[in-house]
Scaffold this active site. Structure first.
Site, short mmCIF file in Angstrom:
data_model
loop_
_atom_site.label_atom_id
_atom_site.label_comp_id
_atom_site.label_asym_id
_atom_site.label_seq_id
_atom_site.Cartn_x
_atom_site.Cartn_y
_atom_site.Cartn_z
N ASP A 107 27.43 58.80 110.93
CA ASP A 107 26.11 59.36 111.27
C ASP A 107 26.23 60.13 112.59
OD1 ASP A 107 24.65 58.17 109.13
OD2 ASP A 107 24.46 56.29 110.25
N HIS B 249 25.87 54.52 111.75
CA HIS B 249 27.21 54.40 111.19
C HIS B 249 28.09 55.37 111.98
CE1 HIS B 249 24.76 53.28 107.51
NE2 HIS B 249 25.52 52.23 107.71
C1 XUL Z 1 23.52 47.41 103.20
C2 XUL Z 1 23.04 47.45 104.55
C3 XUL Z 1 23.62 48.51 105.42
C4 XUL Z 1 23.91 48.07 106.77
C5 XUL Z 1 24.46 49.13 107.68
O1 XUL Z 1 22.88 46.52 102.41
O2 XUL Z 1 22.18 46.69 104.91
O3 XUL Z 1 22.71 49.55 105.49
O4 XUL Z 1 22.73 47.64 107.35
O5 XUL Z 1 25.70 49.48 107.36
#
Ligand code: XUL
Ligand code: MN
Length: 339
Positions: free
Chosen positions: A52, A49
């Site tokens: 992150d 992210h």
């Molecule tokens: C939520 C999900 C997230 C995404 C990344 O369900 O899968 O973790 O993968 O933002």
């Protein structure tokens, strides 16, 4: 075996075990220690992210400095960054949605933050931006105009494609949770959006097994269709025990046949993207076992690749020609059972 696959996961997959009903049960693992685990566990790359990499809302100078430092950590470990996903669901300005908030100032925040995530991706050496549209939805139908919301999501994707002409946008769709009703709830909805963007060639999907299952769709079906569109650019393999909350269980741990179907489709279509995992350890997991869900998923994936490669395609063709699908079913299940 499976030499052509590159394996990735996100640092959030090593977690403290907190859930909506209880606090952390394991100590937070420092970022550097998480990164040090990747190679040991057999992984090649990291999913991030935006926050992150560096905390959100820092100045650009601080963001750039922080992102360059994280990129160096990855380089030193021999790891690559698979993608950056703007985390548009935790900030107080995204409570009522990000791109689809009713408040123009909040929509602007979401777009500005997403553009910054694209700039972070540039520093991290990846062209892929994943959009999980977590809060683009509603708890009641009348809260927002769903038609306007669809346009706002398209406008946001176009804004990002225009902001950097080299990036690709990968939609990661999920039908519910945290919202009751998500806009663009399935992979198919997002694929349709891809063709309406300013550059369809730079828009595709990341398919998460559990998200397809929550939509009542076999993940291998979603994957096969996206592969036909040449738009399956990443996966989040995991498993899901029925229509509950998003469980993110170890790949193959609930339904081995369903997991095999995904591997079979990816193998036979010569899938070129990363094998990403998005898996949570059970809350009851002790700290000393807190990466087992990742290594076990990797092991199960590789074993299923072996099974897929051991299938005699001439036999499959013979079963197809004679329309003997009961015979084909037993043959596949026997392969899965090592018979
Ligand atoms: C939520 C999900 C997230 C995404 C990344 O369900 O899968 O973790 O993968 O933002
Ligand atoms: Mn995911």
């Amino acid at each position: 075996m499976a030499a052509q696959y590159k394996f990735t996961f996100g640092p959030w997959n090593i977690s403290t075990g907190s859930d909506p009903f209880g606090p952390p049960v394991r100590a937070e693992v420092p970022f550097a220690s998480k990164i040090a685990e990747y190679k040991r566990l057999g992984f090649d790359g990291v999913q991030f992210h935006d926050d992150d990499v560096v905390p959100a809302d820092l100045s650009w100078a601080e963001t750039e400095k922080g992102a360059k430092a994280v990129k160096k950590v990855l380089d030193d470990e021999g790891l690559f960054c698979e993608f950056i996903a703007p985390r548009l669901w935790e900030d107080h300005r995204t409570i009522d949605g990000a791109y689809t908030s009713n408040d123009p100032a909040e929509r602007k925040y979401a777009l500005d933050r997403s553009k910054k995530a694209v700039d972070i991706a540039h520093i991290m050496g990846t062209k892929d931006i994943v959009l999980w549209l977590a809060r683009e939805g509603t708890y009641i139908r009348e809260a927002k105009c769903p038609v306007t919301a669809s346009q706002r999501v398209l406008d946001a994707v176009n804004t990002l494609l225009d902001h950097d002409k080299t990036i690709r946008i990968l939609g990661e769709m999920k039908p519910n949770e945290p919202t009751d009703s998500a806009y663009f709830p399935t992979v198919g909805h997002f694929l349709a959006l891809c063709y309406r963007t300013m550059d369809p060639a730079r828009t595709g999907v990341l398919i998460e097994s559990a998200h397809s299952i929550l939509a009542g769709i076999d993940p291998s079906e979603d994957m096969a269709n996206a592969l036909w569109h040449n738009k399956l650019w990443s996966v989040h393999l995991n498993d899901q025990n029925g229509l509950k909350y998003d469980q993110d269980k170890t790949f193959g741990s609930v339904d081995l046949r369903r997991a095999f179907n995904q591997v079979w489709v990816l193998e036979r279509a010569n899938y070129q993207g990363c094998i990403g995992l998005d898996i949570k350890a059970m809350r009851s997991t002790k700290s000393e076992h807190q990466t087992a869900h990742l290594s076990n998923s990797l092991l199960l994936f590789k074993r299923l690749v072996e099974v897929a490669r051991s299938v005699d395609t001439a036999k499959v063709e013979a079963f197809r020609t004679s329309r003997n699908y009961e015979g084909l079913e037993l043959y596949i299940i026997n392969r899965l059972m090592g018979i």
